[in-house]
Design a protein around this motif. Structure first.
Motif, PDB file in Angstrom:
ATOM      1  N   VAL A   1       0.836  -1.203   0.000  1.00 12.49           N
ATOM      2  CA  VAL A   1       0.000   0.000   0.000  1.00 12.49           C
ATOM      3  C   VAL A   1       0.870   1.253   0.000  1.00 12.49           C
ATOM      4  CG1 VAL A   1      -1.617   1.354   1.399  1.00 12.49           C
ATOM      5  CG2 VAL A   1      -2.002  -1.094   1.059  1.00 12.49           C
ATOM      6  N   THR A   2       1.971   1.221   0.733  1.00 10.16           N
ATOM      7  CA  THR A   2       2.858   2.387   0.828  1.00 10.16           C
ATOM      8  C   THR A   2       3.464   2.759  -0.529  1.00 10.16           C
ATOM      9  OG1 THR A   2       3.406   1.722   3.094  1.00 10.16           O
ATOM     10  CG2 THR A   2       4.840   3.342   2.077  1.00 10.16           C
ATOM     11  N   THR A   3       3.624   1.788  -1.418  1.00 11.65           N
ATOM     12  CA  THR A   3       4.227   2.079  -2.733  1.00 11.65           C
ATOM     13  C   THR A   3       3.392   3.050  -3.545  1.00 11.65           C
ATOM     14  OG1 THR A   3       3.143   0.168  -3.795  1.00 11.65           O
ATOM     15  CG2 THR A   3       5.317  -0.196  -2.810  1.00 11.65           C
ATOM     16  N   PHE A   4       2.115   3.208  -3.215  1.00 14.30           N
ATOM     17  CA  PHE A   4       1.242   4.098  -3.976  1.00 14.30           C
ATOM     18  C   PHE A   4       1.376   5.559  -3.551  1.00 14.30           C
ATOM     19  CE2 PHE A   4      -0.730  -0.036  -4.506  1.00 14.30           C
ATOM     20  CZ  PHE A   4      -1.040  -0.040  -5.867  1.00 14.30           C
ATOM     21  N   ILE A   5       2.137   5.826  -2.487  1.00  9.05           N
ATOM     22  CA  ILE A   5       2.366   7.210  -2.070  1.00  9.05           C
ATOM     23  C   ILE A   5       3.337   7.864  -3.040  1.00  9.05           C
ATOM     24  CG2 ILE A   5       3.277   8.685  -0.227  1.00  9.05           C
ATOM     25  CD1 ILE A   5       2.446   6.567   1.777  1.00  9.05           C
ATOM     26  N   ASP A   6       3.034   9.077  -3.445  1.00  8.70           N
ATOM     27  CA  ASP A   6       3.892   9.813  -4.382  1.00  8.70           C
ATOM     28  C   ASP A   6       4.945  10.581  -3.586  1.00  8.70           C
ATOM     29  OD1 ASP A   6       5.017  11.075  -6.528  1.00  8.70           O
ATOM     30  OD2 ASP A   6       3.383  12.508  -6.825  1.00  8.70           O
ATOM     31  N   ASP A   7       6.011   9.898  -3.236  1.00  7.30           N
ATOM     32  CA  ASP A   7       7.067  10.512  -2.431  1.00  7.30           C
ATOM     33  C   ASP A   7       8.379   9.765  -2.659  1.00  7.30           C
ATOM     34  OD1 ASP A   7       8.612  11.838  -0.557  1.00  7.30           O
ATOM     35  OD2 ASP A   7       7.815  10.714   1.152  1.00  7.30           O
ATOM     36  N   ASN A   8       9.000  10.009  -3.796  1.00  9.61           N
ATOM     37  CA  ASN A   8      10.287   9.380  -4.114  1.00  9.61           C
ATOM     38  C   ASN A   8      11.457  10.350  -3.973  1.00  9.61           C
ATOM     39  OD1 ASN A   8       8.926   7.012  -4.851  1.00  9.61           O
ATOM     40  ND2 ASN A   8       8.604   7.770  -6.925  1.00  9.61           N
ATOM     41  N   LYS A   9      11.174  11.556  -3.537  1.00  4.60           N
ATOM     42  CA  LYS A   9      12.210  12.576  -3.512  1.00  4.60           C
ATOM     43  C   LYS A   9      13.345  12.181  -2.576  1.00  4.60           C
ATOM     44  CE  LYS A   9      12.782  17.575  -3.222  1.00  4.60           C
ATOM     45  NZ  LYS A   9      12.100  18.861  -2.972  1.00  4.60           N
ATOM     46  N   GLY A  10      14.554  12.251  -3.075  1.00  6.63           N
ATOM     47  CA  GLY A  10      15.727  11.886  -2.306  1.00  6.63           C
ATOM     48  C   GLY A  10      16.172  10.461  -2.537  1.00  6.63           C
ATOM     49  N   GLY A  11      15.319   9.642  -3.181  1.00  4.56           N
ATOM     50  CA  GLY A  11      15.683   8.262  -3.437  1.00  4.56           C
ATOM     51  C   GLY A  11      15.799   7.464  -2.146  1.00  4.56           C
ATOM     52  N   LEU A  12      16.586   6.398  -2.208  1.00  2.00           N
ATOM     53  CA  LEU A  12      16.778   5.531  -1.044  1.00  2.00           C
ATOM     54  C   LEU A  12      18.247   5.200  -0.905  1.00  2.00           C
ATOM     55  CD1 LEU A  12      15.679   3.743   1.252  1.00  2.00           C
ATOM     56  CD2 LEU A  12      15.439   1.898  -0.434  1.00  2.00           C
ATOM     57  N   LYS A  13      18.795   5.543   0.249  1.00  3.56           N
ATOM     58  CA  LYS A  13      20.199   5.242   0.532  1.00  3.56           C
ATOM     59  C   LYS A  13      20.293   4.103   1.541  1.00  3.56           C
ATOM     60  CE  LYS A  13      21.995   9.888  -0.406  1.00  3.56           C
ATOM     61  NZ  LYS A  13      22.748  11.049   0.140  1.00  3.56           N
ATOM     62  N   CYS A  14      21.325   3.301   1.384  1.00  4.00           N
ATOM     63  CA  CYS A  14      21.628   2.218   2.318  1.00  4.00           C
ATOM     64  C   CYS A  14      23.059   2.406   2.787  1.00  4.00           C
ATOM     65  CB  CYS A  14      21.444   0.859   1.656  1.00  4.00           C
ATOM     66  SG  CYS A  14      19.792   0.592   0.986  1.00  4.00           S
ATOM     67  N   GLY A  15      23.248   3.336   3.707  1.00  5.55           N
ATOM     68  CA  GLY A  15      24.595   3.698   4.123  1.00  5.55           C
ATOM     69  C   GLY A  15      25.249   4.548   3.039  1.00  5.55           C
ATOM     70  N   LYS A  16      26.430   4.143   2.614  1.00  2.00           N
ATOM     71  CA  LYS A  16      27.144   4.883   1.573  1.00  2.00           C
ATOM     72  C   LYS A  16      26.646   4.546   0.180  1.00  2.00           C
ATOM     73  CE  LYS A  16      31.403   5.313   4.296  1.00  2.00           C
ATOM     74  NZ  LYS A  16      32.857   5.036   4.339  1.00  2.00           N
ATOM     75  N   LEU A  17      25.862   3.495   0.062  1.00  2.00           N
ATOM     76  CA  LEU A  17      25.339   3.074  -1.234  1.00  2.00           C
ATOM     77  C   LEU A  17      23.998   3.744  -1.506  1.00  2.00           C
ATOM     78  CD1 LEU A  17      26.059  -0.770  -1.055  1.00  2.00           C
ATOM     79  CD2 LEU A  17      27.471   0.999  -2.129  1.00  2.00           C
ATOM     80  N   THR A  18      23.717   3.977  -2.775  1.00  2.60           N
ATOM     81  CA  THR A  18      22.424   4.492  -3.194  1.00  2.60           C
ATOM     82  C   THR A  18      21.633   3.334  -3.785  1.00  2.60           C
ATOM     83  OG1 THR A  18      23.301   6.693  -3.645  1.00  2.60           O
ATOM     84  CG2 THR A  18      21.206   6.115  -4.679  1.00  2.60           C
TER      85      THR A  18
END
Length: 614
Positions: free
Chosen positions: A538-555
């Motif tokens: 359900v959360t995937t339908f939220i329009d909020d991708n700004k900033g992407g997703l970081k996992c520590g030093k990796l994007t």
């Protein structure tokens, strides 16, 4: 309510906790004045001048440390007795005492019902009005608080909790099950209303003590008392179950004593106008104006998120922990249950066989005592609360996921599926459970509970930030009220669903044995996994991708919007820094232009203030 919450949360930043007390702890362990003097006295005679010099340097340091300690103590005492801080001290103390009784009442009702042979489904029904009344009260609490004031809602909550406990004294074991369920369900309804009326004051009280000049000592005191909330609810789980070992009446009486202890201070120590609205208050009609798509989706995800826990935690887990192993029940002759029967079973006075004390509670579990069961569940609550408070500092911050967005929550939502999925598979296919290896079963359950508590706390913390971020700046209170209503409905769905699944999923072996509790609890874990997956989806339908997703030093996922995502309201947090929230013209999130807080600190404050513990 939530406007006060967002502002009051500024006093909750854990980063301010490293001042005086930490300084003294380090001095005591690493180089206190007394240790330095002892070291100087141990010097040889030819080093006497140096010893005297060291002593002369240390003496002023010792005096300064003593003076600072005395100043700190007197300062805190002065704050506690000051007119400015007195409402905070009274409301927080009342709220914390209430929190103990809120945790205890759950365990008292559940474990007492277990001994009276109520099934998991019947106990789940007893909790329906508790959750439903909580949902309605939570929705309207902000409106009621602004109209009546915090004093009125706090006293009303304490009185209702007292009435709920008083009603439980009238639970007659001779009643048939239908009579008992109706009676206890109504008593639990009063407790559900009481919880959210009392919580209103506890969640907004920090706004009342945010001073014109913000002092570190006050920050530390506020954060300390608020941090006790979840811990004390866990203590309540333990105390309720432990006092049952004495007697049912003793458990109820002690908890009523805690409520009575809190009432005089609330009645005589608070102003009637405390917390009343200075401007036009929001109405219930405004709460149901569902024009915020992001918040609506997040609220639905919240429903599934909390159901993912209560599908297995609130009713099935304590039932399974209490239930005896299936082997020997109904067939093994006995004279002494402690010697002849598996742990948790009783020796039937009429049959002379080992029996399940509650065939509706299943078999195949650990057969633990009530106190140990309370410790299991209380430990989860305490761990959950502590991890939730520190999530921005120890998890999302180091991973570069602060401030979080929808991608952060999707990631942790998927991770939330893992503990329950693994546990369900282990209970279904592992030889540990098939061979009834009690030690191995216990280890698996503890590991699962700890892992889920940590991951679930991270999810809840992220939600706490997102709900305020997505709420429109002029409708924070009504938006958050609607959001937390879905939180209560999720608990309701999980509680009822768990009762149905645990009671009917496993094979029924007979009157003196009950159904297969291992299969039932495994099915509840799978249901929790499905609910976690639904929340992430359900959360995937939220329009909020700004900033992407970081996992520590990796994007992990790059920002596909390139800064063009202007449809969201994540900027509300930044906007709140620049101007006062409605209803408090003189206060702003950032009171001094030179004291600029980071986004990580904002998240921490919002998380601390949300008070989401179950």
């Amino acid at each position: 309510m939530s406007k006060l919450l967002a502002e009051g949360s500024q006093a909750m930043e854990p980063s301010h906790l490293d001042s005086t007390e930490d300084k003294f702890d380090n001095d005591e362990n690493n180089g206190s004045p007394s240790n330095a003097i002892d070291a100087a006295n141990d010097l040889p005679d030819d080093e006497q001048p140096k010893r005297e010099e060291a002593g002369s340097q240390v003496a002023p340091a010792a005096e300064a440390a003593a003076a600072t300690a005395a100043s700190t103590t007197s300062g805190i005492l002065k704050d506690l007795t000051s007119p400015h801080l007195r409402p905070f001290a009274i409301i927080s103390t009342s709220y914390l005492l209430f929190t103990v009784t809120d945790g205890a009442i759950r365990m008292i009702v559940l474990l007492h019902a277990y001994n009276l042979n109520f099934s998991a489904l019947e106990v789940a029904i007893m909790f329906t009005l508790y959750e439903l009344a909580g949902a309605v009260t939570n929705l309207a609490a902000g409106v009621m608080g602004a109209k009546w004031g915090i004093k009125s809602t706090l006293i009303a909550g304490l009185i209702l909790q007292l009435c709920s406990y008083g009603m439980l004294f009238g639970w007659n074991p001779e009643w048939n099950k239908d009579q008992a369920i109706i009676f206890v369900t109504f008593a639990q309804m009063l407790a559900g209303i009481a919880k959210d009326l009392t919580k209103l004051g506890g969640k907004t009280v920090t706004k009342l003590v945010t001073p014109e000049e913000q002092t570190t000592r006050l920050f530390k005191l506020v954060s300390l008392i608020t941090g006790w909330k979840n811990s004390l609810k866990g203590v309540g789980y333990f105390l309720g179950s432990a006092l049952l070992q004495v007697s049912y009446e003793c458990a109820l009486g002690v908890m009523m004593g805690l409520i009575v202890l809190a009432m005089p201070w609330a009645i005589f120590g608070l102003d009637n106008k405390l917390g009343t609205a200075k401007k036009k208050n929001s109405t219930l009609r405004e709460i149901f104006v569902m024009d915020n798509r992001k918040l609506n989706i997040l609220s639905l995800a919240r429903l599934f998120l909390f159901a993912s826990r209560d599908f297995w935690f609130e009713v099935p887990l304590p039932f399974y922990l209490r239930s005896p192993g299936c082997e020997g029940l109904g067939t093994t002759t006995c004279t002494d249950a402690a010697i002849d029967c598996t742990r948790g079973a009783v020796c039937g006075a009429e049959t002379g066989f080992c029996e399940n004390i509650n065939d509706g509670g299943g078999c195949g579990g650990l057969g633990l005592g009530r106190t140990v069961v309370g410790a299991f569940l209380g430990g989860y609550i305490i761990l959950y609360g502590q991890v939730q408070s520190w999530t921005p500092q120890i998890i999302t911050g180091p991973l570069g996921q602060t401030p979080p967005n929808k991608l952060t929550e999707v990631l942790w939502g998927v991770i939330n599926c893992l503990p329950t999925l693994i546990m369900g598979l282990v209970m279904t296919f592992s030889r540990t459970f098939q061979d009834y290896n009690v030690t191995g079963m216990t280890v698996w359950l503890i590991v699962t509970i700890v892992a889920f508590a940590i991951i679930f706390a991270v999810n809840s913390s992220i939600h706490s930030f997102l709900v305020v971020s997505y709420a429109k700046s002029d409708k924070v209170a009504v938006s958050v009220g609607f959001y937390y209503m879905s939180n209560a409905l999720g608990r309701l769905m999980g509680t009822i669903g768990s009762g149905l699944i645990y009671t009917y999923a496993g094979e029924y072996f007979g009157e003196y044995i009950g159904h297969d509790g291992t299969t039932g609890l495994a099915a509840c874990f799978f249901a929790g996994t499905a609910s976690s997956a639904a929340a992430a989806f359900v959360t995937t339908f939220i329009d909020d991708n700004k900033g992407g997703l970081k996992c520590g030093k990796l994007t992990c996922i790059s920002d596909a919007t390139d800064g063009d995502d202007t449809t969201g309201e994540v900027e509300v947090a930044a906007e709140a820094k620049a101007k006062p929230l409605e209803g408090d013209e003189g206060a702003s999130v950032e009171e001094e232009s030179g004291d600029r807080t980071t986004l990580a600190e904002q998240e921490s404050k919002l998380t601390q203030a949300s008070g989401l513990s179950a």
